[in-house]
Motif scaffolding. Structure first.
Motif, PDB file in Angstrom:
ATOM      1  N   GLY A  45      72.755  59.823  64.220  1.00 34.60           N
ATOM      2  CA  GLY A  45      72.861  59.483  62.811  1.00 34.60           C
ATOM      3  C   GLY A  45      74.010  60.212  62.131  1.00 34.60           C
ATOM      4  N   TYR A  46      74.075  60.077  60.811  1.00 34.53           N
ATOM      5  CA  TYR A  46      75.197  60.636  60.044  1.00 34.53           C
ATOM      6  C   TYR A  46      75.338  62.140  60.263  1.00 34.53           C
ATOM      7  CZ  TYR A  46      77.810  62.389  56.043  1.00 34.53           C
ATOM      8  OH  TYR A  46      78.705  63.041  55.249  1.00 34.53           O
ATOM      9  N   ALA A  47      74.256  62.900  60.082  1.00 31.89           N
ATOM     10  CA  ALA A  47      74.320  64.359  60.230  1.00 31.89           C
ATOM     11  C   ALA A  47      74.641  64.757  61.662  1.00 31.89           C
ATOM     12  CB  ALA A  47      72.998  64.986  59.793  1.00 31.89           C
ATOM     13  N   ASP A  48      74.080  64.036  62.643  1.00 32.41           N
ATOM     14  CA  ASP A  48      74.342  64.332  64.051  1.00 32.41           C
ATOM     15  C   ASP A  48      75.822  64.145  64.382  1.00 32.41           C
ATOM     16  OD1 ASP A  48      71.459  64.596  64.857  1.00 32.41           O
ATOM     17  OD2 ASP A  48      71.438  62.483  64.261  1.00 32.41           O
ATOM     18  N   MET A  49      76.383  63.036  63.911  1.00 30.98           N
ATOM     19  CA  MET A  49      77.782  62.745  64.217  1.00 30.98           C
ATOM     20  C   MET A  49      78.725  63.678  63.463  1.00 30.98           C
ATOM     21  SD  MET A  49      77.361  60.482  66.448  1.00 30.98           S
ATOM     22  CE  MET A  49      78.718  59.373  66.779  1.00 30.98           C
ATOM     23  N   LEU A  50      78.345  64.044  62.250  1.00 26.97           N
ATOM     24  CA  LEU A  50      79.163  64.967  61.462  1.00 26.97           C
ATOM     25  C   LEU A  50      79.291  66.302  62.194  1.00 26.97           C
ATOM     26  CD1 LEU A  50      80.577  64.760  58.679  1.00 26.97           C
ATOM     27  CD2 LEU A  50      78.610  65.961  57.705  1.00 26.97           C
ATOM     28  N   ALA A  51      78.195  66.749  62.799  1.00 26.77           N
ATOM     29  CA  ALA A  51      78.207  68.003  63.553  1.00 26.77           C
ATOM     30  C   ALA A  51      79.119  67.918  64.778  1.00 26.77           C
ATOM     31  CB  ALA A  51      76.790  68.361  63.987  1.00 26.77           C
ATOM     32  N   ARG A  52      79.393  66.696  65.240  1.00 27.28           N
ATOM     33  CA  ARG A  52      80.272  66.490  66.393  1.00 27.28           C
ATOM     34  C   ARG A  52      81.689  66.134  65.957  1.00 27.28           C
ATOM     35  NH1 ARG A  52      75.759  62.519  69.098  1.00 27.28           N
ATOM     36  NH2 ARG A  52      74.088  64.069  69.127  1.00 27.28           N
ATOM     37  N   GLY A  53      81.933  66.190  64.648  1.00 24.05           N
ATOM     38  CA  GLY A  53      83.276  65.944  64.135  1.00 24.05           C
ATOM     39  C   GLY A  53      83.680  64.493  64.088  1.00 24.05           C
ATOM     40  N   CYS A  54      82.713  63.596  63.903  1.00 28.93           N
ATOM     41  CA  CYS A  54      83.029  62.170  63.878  1.00 28.93           C
ATOM     42  C   CYS A  54      82.023  61.419  63.019  1.00 28.93           C
ATOM     43  CB  CYS A  54      83.064  61.597  65.291  1.00 28.93           C
ATOM     44  SG  CYS A  54      81.568  61.915  66.259  1.00 28.93           S
ATOM     45  N   PHE A  55      82.260  60.121  62.806  1.00 24.96           N
ATOM     46  CA  PHE A  55      81.329  59.288  62.047  1.00 24.96           C
ATOM     47  C   PHE A  55      81.474  57.839  62.471  1.00 24.96           C
ATOM     48  CE2 PHE A  55      85.250  59.199  59.688  1.00 24.96           C
ATOM     49  CZ  PHE A  55      85.331  57.960  59.087  1.00 24.96           C
ATOM     50  N   TRP A  56      80.425  57.071  62.182  1.00 23.20           N
ATOM     51  CA  TRP A  56      80.391  55.657  62.536  1.00 23.20           C
ATOM     52  C   TRP A  56      81.239  54.827  61.582  1.00 23.20           C
ATOM     53  CZ3 TRP A  56      78.444  53.928  66.962  1.00 23.20           C
ATOM     54  CH2 TRP A  56      77.443  54.655  67.606  1.00 23.20           C
ATOM     55  N   VAL A  57      81.925  53.829  62.128  1.00 23.33           N
ATOM     56  CA  VAL A  57      82.682  52.861  61.327  1.00 23.33           C
ATOM     57  C   VAL A  57      82.269  51.461  61.766  1.00 23.33           C
ATOM     58  CG1 VAL A  57      84.962  51.938  60.766  1.00 23.33           C
ATOM     59  CG2 VAL A  57      84.666  54.399  61.067  1.00 23.33           C
ATOM     60  N   ALA A  58      81.896  50.627  60.798  1.00 25.84           N
ATOM     61  CA  ALA A  58      81.594  49.221  61.096  1.00 25.84           C
ATOM     62  C   ALA A  58      82.918  48.462  61.166  1.00 25.84           C
ATOM     63  CB  ALA A  58      80.693  48.632  60.025  1.00 25.84           C
ATOM     64  N   VAL A  59      83.283  48.003  62.359  1.00 28.45           N
ATOM     65  CA  VAL A  59      84.572  47.339  62.559  1.00 28.45           C
ATOM     66  C   VAL A  59      84.513  45.880  62.120  1.00 28.45           C
ATOM     67  CG1 VAL A  59      86.359  46.759  64.245  1.00 28.45           C
ATOM     68  CG2 VAL A  59      85.063  48.894  64.483  1.00 28.45           C
ATOM     69  N   ARG A  60      83.519  45.149  62.629  1.00 29.92           N
ATOM     70  CA  ARG A  60      83.369  43.736  62.273  1.00 29.92           C
ATOM     71  C   ARG A  60      81.888  43.418  62.160  1.00 29.92           C
ATOM     72  NH1 ARG A  60      87.161  40.693  66.652  1.00 29.92           N
ATOM     73  NH2 ARG A  60      85.965  42.006  68.080  1.00 29.92           N
ATOM     74  N   THR A  61      81.558  42.589  61.204  1.00 32.51           N
ATOM     75  CA  THR A  61      80.156  42.205  60.995  1.00 32.51           C
ATOM     76  C   THR A  61      80.062  40.710  60.716  1.00 32.51           C
ATOM     77  OG1 THR A  61      79.537  44.368  60.097  1.00 32.51           O
ATOM     78  CG2 THR A  61      78.104  42.525  59.542  1.00 32.51           C
ATOM     79  N   ARG A  62      79.075  40.080  61.311  1.00 33.76           N
ATOM     80  CA  ARG A  62      78.733  38.697  60.980  1.00 33.76           C
ATOM     81  C   ARG A  62      77.263  38.659  60.591  1.00 33.76           C
ATOM     82  NH1 ARG A  62      79.983  33.271  61.858  1.00 33.76           N
ATOM     83  NH2 ARG A  62      81.928  33.823  62.887  1.00 33.76           N
ATOM     84  N   ILE A  63      76.980  38.062  59.442  1.00 33.85           N
ATOM     85  CA  ILE A  63      75.597  37.875  59.002  1.00 33.85           C
ATOM     86  C   ILE A  63      75.378  36.399  58.724  1.00 33.85           C
ATOM     87  CG2 ILE A  63      73.936  38.321  57.145  1.00 33.85           C
ATOM     88  CD1 ILE A  63      75.035  41.113  56.930  1.00 33.85           C
ATOM     89  N   ARG A  64      74.341  35.858  59.320  1.00 31.35           N
ATOM     90  CA  ARG A  64      74.004  34.446  59.126  1.00 31.35           C
ATOM     91  C   ARG A  64      72.698  34.360  58.338  1.00 31.35           C
ATOM     92  NH1 ARG A  64      74.090  33.063  63.978  1.00 31.35           N
ATOM     93  NH2 ARG A  64      76.161  32.139  64.017  1.00 31.35           N
ATOM     94  N   SER A  65      72.760  33.700  57.179  1.00 34.15           N
ATOM     95  CA  SER A  65      71.569  33.501  56.354  1.00 34.15           C
ATOM     96  C   SER A  65      71.003  32.121  56.630  1.00 34.15           C
ATOM     97  CB  SER A  65      71.943  33.638  54.869  1.00 34.15           C
ATOM     98  OG  SER A  65      70.850  33.325  54.049  1.00 34.15           O
ATOM     99  N   LEU A  66      69.729  32.069  56.975  1.00 35.49           N
ATOM    100  CA  LEU A  66      69.086  30.803  57.323  1.00 35.49           C
ATOM    101  C   LEU A  66      68.158  30.282  56.227  1.00 35.49           C
ATOM    102  CD1 LEU A  66      68.218  31.722  61.011  1.00 35.49           C
ATOM    103  CD2 LEU A  66      70.192  30.437  60.170  1.00 35.49           C
ATOM    104  N   ARG A  67      67.554  31.193  55.483  1.00 31.92           N
ATOM    105  CA  ARG A  67      66.702  30.834  54.354  1.00 31.92           C
ATOM    106  C   ARG A  67      66.646  32.016  53.410  1.00 31.92           C
ATOM    107  NH1 ARG A  67      63.374  30.395  58.700  1.00 31.92           N
ATOM    108  NH2 ARG A  67      63.101  28.185  58.316  1.00 31.92           N
ATOM    109  N   ARG A  68      66.092  31.829  52.238  1.00 33.69           N
ATOM    110  CA  ARG A  68      66.077  32.884  51.231  1.00 33.69           C
ATOM    111  C   ARG A  68      64.681  33.475  51.076  1.00 33.69           C
ATOM    112  NH1 ARG A  68      70.046  32.033  47.573  1.00 33.69           N
ATOM    113  NH2 ARG A  68      69.787  34.233  47.070  1.00 33.69           N
TER     114      ARG A  68
END
Length: 213
Positions: A45-68
């Protein structure tokens, strides 16, 4: 460790649009929050990765909505990892209700070094000992973006409320910005036919595009 997080959620009023329905922006935000919680449980997670000197980046995302989904409705949210690549990994999401799948998504994630900005290899930060799941959703290739015409461009001033802990504009904020170019009437007219939202971000965070199919 379990490579599947499943949670029951109640759609809050704060997550609904002018029609009282869960919006695309809110689905995107829900999926990102789910990813963060699952990563915490897996020790990346965020704190774990911060302690390792790095963080997550979302490069590409696709979201498909089928109903509301409607305000107050109880839904089931799930997320899981696929087998990681050399430097990137896919995470999948699903949101279901009593009538079936509401939305599904896929994010390609990378880990960025805080000091150098370089992408870290998967084996450099302690990938969790989890069994990759074979199930995939939104598995088609990510959309290739064509150059925008002058009439398709608009300007937006990034505010402090858009900035996240990575010190760049939050991924969900891009969706909110993009959808804000439509009127409430236009968004209401699309209803369940939102199709797919695709966001592409280079690892440095300097370039991003959004597309609604």
């Amino acid at each position: 460790m379990e490579n599947l997080l499943t949670k029951e959620l109640r759609i809050p009023s704060s997550g609904c649009d002018a029609q009282g329905l869960l919006g695309i922006y809110n689905i995107f935000q829900l999926f990102m929050d789910l990813a963060g919680e699952h990563a915490d449980r897996l020790g990346v997670g965020y704190a774990d990765m911060l302690a390792r000197g790095c963080f997550w980046v979302a490069v590409r995302t696709r979201i498909r909505s089928l109903r509301r989904a409607g305000m107050g409705q109880t839904v089931t949210a799930q997320t899981w990892f696929a087998k990681p690549g050399l430097a990137k990994s896919d995470r999948f999401y699903r949101l279901t209700g009593a009538d079936g799948t509401i939305a599904e998504g896929r994010t390609e994630w990378a880990v960025q070094d805080l000091e150098t900005g370089a992408v870290r290899r998967t084996n450099s930060y302690g990938w969790p000992a989890i069994e990759p799941r074979q199930e995939r959703v939104c598995g088609e290739p990510f959309t290739r973006f064509r150059p925008l015409t002058e009439g398709e461009r608009f300007s937006y001033t990034v505010s402090s409320m858009d900035i996240d802990t990575g010190h760049h504009m939050n991924n969900a904020a891009y969706i909110r910005m993009f959808l804000s170019t439509f009127t409430a009437e236009a968004l209401a007219a699309t209803d369940a036919e939102y199709g797919a939202i695709v966001v592409k971000n280079d690892v440095s965070g300097n370039y991003i595009n959004a597309l609604m199919d």
